[in-house]
Design an enzyme around this catalytic site. Structure first.
Site, PDB file in Angstrom:
ATOM      1  CD  GLU A  32      42.045  39.336  45.768  1.00 56.69           C
ATOM      2  OE1 GLU A  32      42.255  38.133  45.596  1.00 56.69           O
ATOM      3  OE2 GLU A  32      41.810  40.120  44.819  1.00 56.69           O
TER       4      GLU A  32
ATOM      5  CG  ASP B 216      42.344  45.766  46.034  1.00 58.87           C
ATOM      6  OD1 ASP B 216      41.541  45.013  46.624  1.00 58.87           O
ATOM      7  OD2 ASP B 216      43.388  45.345  45.487  1.00 58.87           O
TER       8      ASP B 216
HETATM    9  N1  BES Z   1      37.845  37.489  43.101  1.00 60.43           N
HETATM   10  C1  BES Z   1      39.032  37.059  42.467  1.00 60.43           C
HETATM   11  C2  BES Z   1      39.276  35.575  42.607  1.00 60.43           C
HETATM   12  C3  BES Z   1      38.292  34.651  41.952  1.00 60.43           C
HETATM   13  C4  BES Z   1      37.586  34.988  40.819  1.00 60.43           C
HETATM   14  C5  BES Z   1      38.111  33.402  42.491  1.00 60.43           C
HETATM   15  C6  BES Z   1      36.687  34.105  40.253  1.00 60.43           C
HETATM   16  C7  BES Z   1      37.256  32.510  41.923  1.00 60.43           C
HETATM   17  C8  BES Z   1      36.521  32.876  40.799  1.00 60.43           C
HETATM   18  C9  BES Z   1      40.218  37.836  43.039  1.00 60.43           C
HETATM   19  O1  BES Z   1      39.941  39.195  43.181  1.00 60.43           O
HETATM   20  C10 BES Z   1      41.362  37.731  42.076  1.00 60.43           C
HETATM   21  O2  BES Z   1      41.253  38.252  41.000  1.00 60.43           O
HETATM   22  N2  BES Z   1      42.464  37.097  42.469  1.00 60.43           N
HETATM   23  C11 BES Z   1      43.637  37.039  41.665  1.00 60.43           C
HETATM   24  C12 BES Z   1      44.833  36.699  42.474  1.00 60.43           C
HETATM   25  C13 BES Z   1      45.589  37.888  43.008  1.00 60.43           C
HETATM   26  C14 BES Z   1      46.815  37.431  43.764  1.00 60.43           C
HETATM   27  C15 BES Z   1      45.959  38.883  41.957  1.00 60.43           C
HETATM   28  C16 BES Z   1      43.481  35.982  40.601  1.00 60.43           C
HETATM   29  O3  BES Z   1      42.787  34.981  40.800  1.00 60.43           O
HETATM   30  O4  BES Z   1      44.088  36.159  39.549  1.00 60.43           O
HETATM   31 MN    MN Z   2      38.138  39.512  44.065  1.00 60.73          MN
HETATM   32 MN    MN Z   3      40.163  40.129  41.145  1.00 59.36          MN
END
Ligand code: BES
Ligand code: MN
Ligand code: MN
Length: 456
Positions: free
Chosen positions: A152, A88
């Site tokens: 995710e 996604d």
């Molecule tokens: N891939 C990211 C997380 C990420 C990005 C970790 C860069 C470390 C470095 C993931 O898809 C993401 O965006 N996670 C969200 C949390 C989610 C609960 C919406 C975030 O970190 O905001």
């Molecule tokens: Mn991600």
């Molecule tokens: Mn992300």
């Protein structure tokens, strides 16, 4: 390994074409008008896993978007790697800021521009192609399971349930994820942690209806002004967060640990220039690397209220709102922090307004043990293909499900990301370097090889 190299050189163009095809599917999980596309994307992932050589591949329905599962068990006595990723993507808006369509991938300056190119289609797909490489050359050194989810970006609520219900099927020795960044291709790094998250929404209500700002303005509190004051008070003059108890459980790092983190190459001038800011900002007493890795933060993600349309309208709005998130570090508990936020926000509200605070979602922080064999295997794999070992770093982002892998499945997670912080994740013109894509496909088989060898 020459067989891997030969296979990957031969099929290089097809690998890319297949990724571009995935990127053309607008699998936006947050927006229900894309539900069909999310499903289409899950089916496409299933097909690709099957073609690559996976077995028992299944699109598993959930109360939300489906999870794609597949596996290749060559010998139950060998170790098993559970590869996690997400198909996604974040919404593409604001659309007008994209130089090309978010779901019409283009290659420019050796980079793939499209929503999801780095986060996370381009990254999880490297695992599918690395697996294909090993499967088709009969060199798979261990068992592999794939779990690629579709929620995710909206908090993985249904994946949590799936994990609890599928503990046997998900049995493995370690979880491997490419969904983070490295410093650069010249300075490879491995994230040793992720921050947790607590996501809140606040609504401030003043008068019972919108008012003429000339007739009532000056006599009634403006909820937009009050909201701004309340938000501004959440940081003090040193940019510490003012919520009582917020830092109580924060794990402080030793001087040695902090020195090690700060030894990573970081060019402040380049960082500022890239972002177009003249000065950096943050918690006093900490470096930028620390502020974005080992320290908790509080951010306003969006703020609205009153008239925001074309031209002008003189109005004193009845309501103003904001979405506020906090990044958390070990050992902060997201439910506890959400409760502290709520209590504080309610307490600082003046009598002239009413506030409503709601919790959206959250997740726990995570730290990878650097003495784990899989961390060593990842380091060796990077050394094999980059010519030098990775610098350990703390990732600033969050992947809330990682803490659940540990809690529910007893599994440690290795964060072997190949993206860059500057890939414009969640932002217009998201991109992923072709070199990063191919380097990942080249490196991942070595992880499996070393992990299998070192686990003996
Ligand atoms: N891939 C990211 C997380 C990420 C990005 C970790 C860069 C470390 C470095 C993931 O898809 C993401 O965006 N996670 C969200 C949390 C989610 C609960 C919406 C975030 O970190 O905001
Ligand atoms: Mn991600
Ligand atoms: Mn992300």
């Amino acid at each position: 390994m020459q067989v891997w190299k030969d296979y990957q050189v031969t099929h290089k163009d097809r690998f890319l074409e297949e990724l571009l095809e995935l990127l053309r599917i607008p699998s936006v999980s947050a927006d229900s008008s894309f539900s069909k596309d999310v499903k289409t994307c899950a089916e496409a992932v299933k097909l690709r896993l099957q073609e690559a050589g996976a077995e028992n591949v299944e699109v598993c329905p959930t109360a939300g978007h489906p999870i794609v599962y597949g596996e290749k068990i060559i010998n139950p006595a060998l170790p098993t790697v559970l590869v996690y990723g997400h198909y996604d993507v974040q919404p593409a808006d604001p659309l007008e800021l994209w130089n090309s369509g978010p779901f019409e991938p283009v290659i420019k300056d050796e980079k793939i521009y499209a929503r999801g190119s780095a986060d996370d289609k381009g990254q999880f797909y490297m695992h599918v192609k690395a697996f294909e490489t090993m499967a088709k050359t009969n060199t798979l050194p261990c068992n592999i399971k794939f779990m690629i989810e579709g929620e995710e970006e909206v908090g993985s609520a249904n994946l949590g349930i799936f994990i609890k219900e599928n503990k046997e099927r998900l049995k493995a020795d370690v979880v491997l994820i490419s969904d983070t960044a490295m410093l650069s291709l010249e300075n490879p790094s491995l994230d040793t942690g992720l921050r947790g998250l607590s996501y809140m929404e606040v609504e401030v209500t003043g008068p019972n209806r919108d008012l003429h700002s000339g007739v009532y303005g000056g006599a009634v509190a403006n909820p937009a002004t009050i909201l701004c004051k309340m938000i501004a008070s959440l940081h003090d003059e040193n940019n510490h967060i003012t919520i009582p108890g917020f830092y109580d459980k924060v794990q402080e790092l030793s001087k040695e640990e902090r020195d090690a983190l700060n030894a990573a190459p970081f060019d402040e001038a380049e960082y500022k220039a890239d972002l177009g800011v003249d000065e950096l900002w943050g918690e006093k007493g900490y470096t930028t690397i620390e502020r974005t890795g080992i320290r908790p933060t509080l951010e306003v993600n969006g703020i609205w209220g009153g008239y925001t349309g074309e031209g002008s309208k003189t109005v004193l709005p009845s309501k103003a709102s904001a979405k506020i998130s906090m990044r958390l570090v070990p050992n902060q508990d997201w439910k506890e922090i959400s409760a502290l936020f709520q209590a504080h926000f309610e307490k600082i509200a003046p009598k002239s307004v009413k506030v409503k605070v709601t919790t959206h979602h959250g997740g726990s922080p995570y730290v990878t043990p650097t003495d784990h064999v899989a961390f060593k295997a990842a380091s060796e794999a990077i050394k094999a293909t980059f010519g030098k070992g990775p610098i350990p770093m703390r990732g600033g982002g969050s992947i809330p499900i990682v803490a659940l892998f540990e809690k529910e499945l007893g599994l440690k997670t290795i964060l072997m990301g190949f993206g860059l912080d500057s890939d414009n994740l969640h932002s217009p013109n998201e991109k992923y370097g072709l070199a990063n894509f191919y380097k990942g496909i080249e490196t991942i088989p070595y992880f499996h090889k070393y992990f299998a060898e070192m686990s003996k």
